[in-house]
Design a protein around this motif. Structure first.
Motif, PDB file in Angstrom:
ATOM      1  N   MET A 139      28.854  34.350  50.801  1.00 34.24           N
ATOM      2  CA  MET A 139      29.454  35.697  50.811  1.00 34.24           C
ATOM      3  C   MET A 139      29.630  36.184  49.382  1.00 34.24           C
ATOM      4  O   MET A 139      30.219  35.501  48.555  1.00 34.24           O
ATOM      5  N   ALA A 140      29.078  37.316  49.144  1.00 33.59           N
ATOM      6  CA  ALA A 140      29.226  37.863  47.793  1.00 33.59           C
ATOM      7  C   ALA A 140      30.641  38.396  47.597  1.00 33.59           C
ATOM      8  O   ALA A 140      31.271  38.862  48.540  1.00 33.59           O
ATOM      9  N   THR A 141      31.100  38.301  46.383  1.00 33.38           N
ATOM     10  CA  THR A 141      32.406  38.856  46.060  1.00 33.38           C
ATOM     11  C   THR A 141      32.217  40.289  45.603  1.00 33.38           C
ATOM     12  O   THR A 141      31.466  40.544  44.662  1.00 33.38           O
ATOM     13  N   ARG A 142      32.873  41.200  46.311  1.00 33.77           N
ATOM     14  CA  ARG A 142      32.709  42.603  45.950  1.00 33.77           C
ATOM     15  C   ARG A 142      33.639  42.918  44.777  1.00 33.77           C
ATOM     16  O   ARG A 142      34.830  42.625  44.804  1.00 33.77           O
ATOM     17  N   VAL A 143      33.057  43.482  43.757  1.00 32.85           N
ATOM     18  CA  VAL A 143      33.806  43.748  42.535  1.00 32.85           C
ATOM     19  C   VAL A 143      34.667  44.993  42.706  1.00 32.85           C
ATOM     20  O   VAL A 143      34.190  46.031  43.139  1.00 32.85           O
ATOM     21  N   ARG A 148      41.455  29.885  32.567  1.00 32.02           N
ATOM     22  CA  ARG A 148      40.302  30.748  32.315  1.00 32.02           C
ATOM     23  C   ARG A 148      39.777  31.422  33.590  1.00 32.02           C
ATOM     24  O   ARG A 148      39.379  32.582  33.584  1.00 32.02           O
ATOM     25  N   ARG A 149      39.779  30.664  34.678  1.00 28.58           N
ATOM     26  CA  ARG A 149      39.228  31.190  35.923  1.00 28.58           C
ATOM     27  C   ARG A 149      39.998  32.428  36.374  1.00 28.58           C
ATOM     28  O   ARG A 149      39.402  33.413  36.840  1.00 28.58           O
ATOM     29  N   HIS A 198      39.087  35.369  34.389  1.00 30.12           N
ATOM     30  CA  HIS A 198      37.772  35.866  34.778  1.00 30.12           C
ATOM     31  C   HIS A 198      37.834  36.616  36.110  1.00 30.12           C
ATOM     32  O   HIS A 198      37.204  37.658  36.270  1.00 30.12           O
ATOM     33  N   VAL A 210      36.447  40.427  36.498  1.00 27.65           N
ATOM     34  CA  VAL A 210      35.355  40.903  37.353  1.00 27.65           C
ATOM     35  C   VAL A 210      35.896  41.598  38.599  1.00 27.65           C
ATOM     36  O   VAL A 210      35.132  41.993  39.468  1.00 27.65           O
ATOM     37  N   LEU A 258      29.939  40.918  31.451  1.00 27.27           N
ATOM     38  CA  LEU A 258      29.595  39.812  32.332  1.00 27.27           C
ATOM     39  C   LEU A 258      28.201  39.332  31.949  1.00 27.27           C
ATOM     40  O   LEU A 258      27.282  40.127  31.815  1.00 27.27           O
ATOM     41  N   ARG A 300      23.647  43.154  42.290  1.00 25.18           N
ATOM     42  CA  ARG A 300      24.116  41.806  42.621  1.00 25.18           C
ATOM     43  C   ARG A 300      23.768  40.890  41.470  1.00 25.18           C
ATOM     44  O   ARG A 300      22.636  40.875  40.989  1.00 25.18           O
ATOM     45  N   ASP A 329      27.402  35.032  38.995  1.00 27.99           N
ATOM     46  CA  ASP A 329      28.421  34.875  37.963  1.00 27.99           C
ATOM     47  C   ASP A 329      28.449  33.428  37.496  1.00 27.99           C
ATOM     48  O   ASP A 329      28.823  32.519  38.238  1.00 27.99           O
ATOM     49  N   LEU A 349      30.370  31.999  35.485  1.00 32.86           N
ATOM     50  CA  LEU A 349      31.699  31.401  35.320  1.00 32.86           C
ATOM     51  C   LEU A 349      32.373  31.124  36.653  1.00 32.86           C
ATOM     52  O   LEU A 349      33.435  30.542  36.709  1.00 32.86           O
ATOM     53  N   LEU A 350      31.764  31.576  37.724  1.00 29.23           N
ATOM     54  CA  LEU A 350      32.306  31.251  39.041  1.00 29.23           C
ATOM     55  C   LEU A 350      31.313  30.348  39.768  1.00 29.23           C
ATOM     56  O   LEU A 350      31.103  30.465  40.976  1.00 29.23           O
ATOM     57  N   GLU A 379      28.494  31.988  41.819  1.00 27.55           N
ATOM     58  CA  GLU A 379      28.854  32.835  42.950  1.00 27.55           C
ATOM     59  C   GLU A 379      28.313  34.251  42.740  1.00 27.55           C
ATOM     60  O   GLU A 379      28.282  34.741  41.621  1.00 27.55           O
ATOM     61  N   GLU A 380      27.879  34.877  43.817  1.00 28.11           N
ATOM     62  CA  GLU A 380      27.282  36.194  43.666  1.00 28.11           C
ATOM     63  C   GLU A 380      28.344  37.286  43.656  1.00 28.11           C
ATOM     64  O   GLU A 380      29.219  37.312  44.514  1.00 28.11           O
ATOM     65  N   LEU A 381      28.247  38.141  42.650  1.00 33.64           N
ATOM     66  CA  LEU A 381      29.132  39.298  42.597  1.00 33.64           C
ATOM     67  C   LEU A 381      28.338  40.520  43.031  1.00 33.64           C
ATOM     68  O   LEU A 381      27.156  40.649  42.727  1.00 33.64           O
ATOM     69  N   GLU A 382      29.026  41.386  43.719  1.00 33.80           N
ATOM     70  CA  GLU A 382      28.381  42.582  44.235  1.00 33.80           C
ATOM     71  C   GLU A 382      29.077  43.759  43.572  1.00 33.80           C
ATOM     72  O   GLU A 382      30.268  43.967  43.772  1.00 33.80           O
ATOM     73  N   ILE A 383      28.335  44.478  42.735  1.00 34.33           N
ATOM     74  CA  ILE A 383      28.964  45.557  41.970  1.00 34.33           C
ATOM     75  C   ILE A 383      28.486  46.904  42.516  1.00 34.33           C
ATOM     76  O   ILE A 383      27.348  47.302  42.275  1.00 34.33           O
ATOM     77  N   PRO A 384      29.349  47.607  43.219  1.00 34.22           N
ATOM     78  CA  PRO A 384      28.967  48.953  43.652  1.00 34.22           C
ATOM     79  C   PRO A 384      29.028  49.863  42.432  1.00 34.22           C
ATOM     80  O   PRO A 384      29.996  49.826  41.682  1.00 34.22           O
TER      81      PRO A 384
END
Lengths: 386, 580
Positions: A1-5, A45-46, A49, A53, B377, B397, B400, B402-403, B406-411
């Motif tokens: 699952m992508a993390t929505r920014v 740090r996490r 971050h 983001v 980023l 997309r 990241d 540093l995570l 993990e995939e970040l989704e930037i609208p």
């Protein structure tokens, strides 16, 4: 699952106090200097971050902010002046406001006007309540229990305690659901919840994790702070027990001799509370240590109200001993007004809640740890069965 | 040829100890004895330091007393002391081109420590070969060319304009040829530029005003160089100007300031072609317009994402990758971020970078952009961002790092592809200048550190981004460097060229034309001598590469200083040694 920014998170956290967090360029110095960062962990740090983001959801599930005691090593060493310590503090405030389902906490944190209005409103209500409902005013001698019968006060205590506990515990339940609902959380056996209880009790009473903090600035300083805090907690808990469980013994018109525990236990608690609040207030005033450099309105409100509650409590005692009836009654009303304001605003919605959230977070970490152990043990057995 | 040189020759040999650098590993006395016996060697000596004043004095005396007509110094690399000893020979009245240096240090003693007999034998061979070359040497003279006090500047961008002004201020007559219809280049299209927010358009306007006012400068627009002939100090340049006419100029030097092109992404590259995906220059124009930021559908832009390194530092995933970093784009994007934050308070910005290269003082702009709320980023070239578009708008997309990937989704409402610089396509110019290009397709300097604006073509200098990506400040610095080299050449009034050029034996030559084809410098012309067509070398153009000598079936071409007789003599000397 992508993390929505969600880039509003920045502004949100800045509003809660993390003013400089934009400056972080993720070098990791904060983690390198943090004495609480275990090998391989990215603490703190996490969290920096996640804020950067705009990982709003991930932040909600994070327990780390509660594991930081703000020794300030990270902020002192940060090459960018991004103040990770303050960002963690801001995150705790933000989380408190998110755990709180009423939305009041958010208002109180983000607006001094709301904060002050709420405090004044509660105080006025208490004063108003007494204006209409007080008992007979005896003027030839001090008769506090005639002016404010102890069984009514006790009832008031219990009602307020019940209501505040309801809010606080429902908020804590949300906190537990989120933290234990983080991605990668193993199935949790019921036994883990039971076996982790000692972790809660020990940390509630001692804040022992704090003692691992702050090696870069010298252990003595952090230990002193921890001890001051411990003294404050001991005073608070003592007073809490006296008022909730022994009010009839504590609020009495009879004057006990000085060696009686009723007298010196009360004096100890008051002294501890005054000492702790004054030391911390001076620290925040001088701004020498990292933790003291940035104080939100709620931080001041917490200290000032606690100090005033204690002070007025002591004054009630002294006026009573001095035999000044009117002074005793009026300061008593003021004492209850301040105390009620402090409790109602700070307990479920404000800074006081860390009293519960911090040891509870450690409890949840322990629960997770136990669950992981159980899962690992299952995994070991499973291949054999397959 | 040395037919008219009286024989036998009188050669002097000086063998240097180099304070032990040579003599510790080579028995210099044995070398001396070996060459002293050569027929034409009149004197052979050893010396502690040949380059010392005393030793040079001793050598000049030997040249006069022994009436030497050629000398060999066996010492270090000619890179170190060739000119030292040539000057010494000149002082003694000996033609400096009859001096030969034998390198027995770098090429012998240092390479063969602890093997003295073998090293000594090798040193002897090297010295004998040098003697053979000196024996066949002939007196040569440098060629002096008068320089024209005029310069041609190609390109009227910020680098070209600045160079033209500086040259004209020194009294040189300058012609600027700009290919576009409008002068000013890229800078003229920019509003606020880093680092101090000066408007590029205003800067160019000011330069142009001064150029127009300057009596020594002529500016042609819509003009390009189609032909260049002649040599350093005295070029003939032919321009094709706007109305199709040609203009012929006689100039002493040419400054190439033809600039860059912005990288054009290919359709689909990071979403290029989708609505609301723009390049950095396009985005800058949106900012400069000052109309606020709007999406293609008219809605206001709330989030803008900058994607760095588009078209830069490419890997094998593209056919002809641009491997270089354009160096200006990180700073330009940070600066655009700062300007954006000022123009649209509350605008969300995500900067997806690979490595932040806001070098030097531009680091402060990076910090300022962060303060303005820009989120930075880092992305991994192994897993580049993916751009998608749907009814709601654009989504980027990105993994990241540093995570844990993990995939970040930037609208995002607007995606800015931070594109770099690529070389200008300019076939006509390349054909006229015949300048070699570097691996990146930009014009190449001779030496990146020590000769940063000179090219292999004498008298042709490069300035600004024609040489490779630069900021405006760096472009101007390099253009002024080219100015100083140009002025040093032209204001002196003449230039001396080394005499190592090809020479045609007109009797042998039968004009087959092969040499003409082989010459990369257009230094050969066909002339008629006594009713016979022969090739002739134009010495000022010849670089002495020897390319013409090779295909000549009649063996009619020799390169002075490296004649067949000299080279064959050296080979014989080396073989003679081996045979012993």
């Amino acid at each position: 699952m992508a993390t929505r920014v969600n880039l509003d998170l920045h502004d949100e956290l800045k509003a809660f106090g993390g003013k400089d967090l934009d400056l972080c360029y993720n070098c990791g110095t904060c983690t390198a200097v943090c004495s609480l960062a275990d090998e391989g962990s990215a603490f703190p740090r996490r969290i920096m971050h996640l804020i950067q983001v705009g990982a709003t959801e991930r932040l909600k599930h994070s327990v780390e902010p509660w594991l930081c005691y703000y020794c300030g090593d990270c902020s002192a060493q940060c090459p960018r002046g991004a103040n990770p310590g303050e960002a963690m503090m801001a995150t705790r405030r933000h989380l408190i406001s998110r755990y709180d389902w009423t939305g009041l906490s958010r208002r109180l944190y983000l607006s001094n006007a709301w904060n002050i209005t709420a405090v004044l409103l509660v105080m006025l209500s208490v004063v108003g309540l007494f204006a209409f409902l007080h008992g007979p005013v005896v003027l030839d001698h001090v008769a506090l229990n005639t002016f404010a019968p102890v069984h009514w006060i006790e009832l008031g205590d219990l009602v307020m305690g019940g209501v505040l506990s309801f809010f606080l515990l429902t908020n804590a339940a949300r906190m537990a659901t989120w933290i234990l609902g983080d991605v990668g959380m193993p199935a949790i056996p019921i036994s883990a919840f039971v076996r982790a209880i000692p972790e809660f009790v020990v940390n509630f009473a001692t804040q022992k994790r704090w003692r691992r903090c702050g090696t870069a600035q010298g252990e003595a300083k952090q230990n002193r702070r921890w001890l001051t805090h411990l003294i404050l907690v001991s005073g608070y808990l003592t007073m809490f027990v006296l008022i909730v469980f022994f009010l009839k013994w504590f609020q009495t018109d009879a004057v006990y001799p000085i060696y009686n525990p009723q007298r010196w236990i009360g004096y100890y608690a008051a002294a501890a509370l005054l000492y702790g609040t004054v030391v911390f207030a001076i620290g925040r005033w001088r701004k020498r240590d990292e933790i003291d450099k940035f104080s939100a309105g709620t931080d001041w409100m917490f200290l000032i109200l606690l100090f005033l509650t204690t002070l007025t409590g002591l004054l009630v005692n002294f006026f009573r001993l001095a035999g000044w009836p009117l002074a005793t009654y009026s300061v008593y009303v003021l004492h209850l007004a301040i105390d009620a304001a402090w409790l109602i605003v700070q307990v479920p919605f404000g800074k006081w809640s860390h009293f519960l959230y911090r040891p509870f977070a450690l409890y949840l970490v322990k629960v997770r740890e136990l669950a992981e152990k159980a899962a690992a043990a299952d995994a070991e057995e499973a291949p054999a069965a397959a | 040829m040395s037919d008219d040189t009286p024989t036998p020759r009188r050669i002097g040999v000086f063998i240097c100890h180099c304070g032990g650098n040579i003599s510790d590993y080579v028995d210099v006395e044995q070398v001396r004895q070996a060459v002293a016996g050569e027929a034409e060697v009149v004197t052979a000596k050893t010396t502690m330091f040949a380059c010392s004043d005393a030793a040079q004095q001793e050598m000049t005396e030997a040249i006069t007393q022994d009436n030497l007509d050629g000398i060999v110094v066996a010492s270090c690399s000619p890179k170190l002391h060739l000119f030292t000893f040539r000057a010494m020979a000149d002082r003694a009245g000996l033609n400096p081109y009859r001096y030969v240096q034998a390198n027995i240090r770098e090429q012998c003693s240092w390479a063969h420590r602890g093997e003295m007999p073998a090293a000594t034998a090798k040193a002897t061979a090297i010295v004998r070969a040098a003697v053979a070359r000196a024996e066949a040497s002939e007196p040569l003279a440098t060629m002096r060319i008068e320089t024209q006090p005029r310069a041609l500047v190609l390109g009227a961008g910020v680098a070209g304009l600045r160079a033209a002004l500086a040259l004209a201020d020194m009294g040189l007559t300058v012609t600027i040829a700009e290919r576009a219809q409008r002068p000013g280049g890229w800078a003229a299209t920019f509003g606020r530029t880093f680092a101090r927010d000066r408007s590029g358009a205003e800067m160019v306007e000011e330069l142009l005003r001064r150029v127009h006012e300057h009596e020594h400068i002529t500016l042609f627009t819509g003009a390009e160089l189609i032909e260049k002939s002649g040599s350093v100090g005295d070029f003939t340049a032919v321009l094709r100007v706007a109305n199709g006419d040609t203009v012929t100029l006689n100039v002493g030097a040419i400054v190439v300031a033809t600039g860059f092109q912005d990288y054009q992404p290919t359709v689909g590259e990071f979403g290029w072609g989708l609505p609301d995906v723009v390049t950095l220059p396009q985005y800058k124009r949106m900012l400069d317009a000052g109309q606020g930021l709007h999406r293609a559908d008219g809605r206001p832009v709330k989030t803008v994402t900058f994607l760095y390194c588009v078209g830069s530092r490419q890997g094998e995933e593209v056919e002809r990758p641009n491997r270089y970093c354009s160096r200006y784009c990180c700073t330009a994007a940070c600066h655009a971020g700062i300007v954006s934050a000022e123009q649209a308070p509350g605008l969300h910005q995500v900067h997806l970078f690979r490595d932040m290269r806001t070098y030097g003082k531009y680091e402060l702009l990076y910090e300022e952009a962060q303060r303005a709320g820009a989120v930075f980023l880092r992305w991994d070239p192994e897993e580049p961002p993916v751009v998608a578009s749907d009814a709601g708008g654009l989504t980027v997309r990105v993994k990241d790092r540093l995570l844990g990937g993990e995939e970040l989704e930037i609208p995002t409402d607007l995606l800015v592809l931070v594109t770099g610089m690529v070389p200008r396509e300019n076939a006509t110019l390349l054909n006229a200048l015949k300048l070699p290009l570097g691996g990146d397709g930009f014009f190449n300097e001779i030496h990146p550190k020590l000769r940063p604006v000179e090219t292999v073509a004498n008298g042709v200098f490069i300035a600004g981004t024609a040489q490779g990506p630069k900021t405006i400040a760096e472009s101007v610095a390099s253009s002024l460097a080219a100015v100083s080299k140009t002025a040093a050449l032209l204001l002196k009034g003449y230039v001396d060229l080394e005499p190592f050029v090809a020479e045609v034996d007109e009797e042998r030559c039968t004009w087959c034309g092969k040499c003409l084809d082989a010459c990369p410098y257009k230094a050969i012309e066909k002339v008629a001598v006594a009713g016979k067509e022969v090739a002739r070398i134009i010495p000022a153009l010849c670089k002495g590469c020897g390319g013409c000598a090779l295909p000549c079936a009649e063996n009619a071409i020799d390169v002075k200083g490296y004649t067949d007789e000299q080279v064959l003599g050296m080979i014989d000397a080396l073989l003679e040694e081996a045979a012993e």
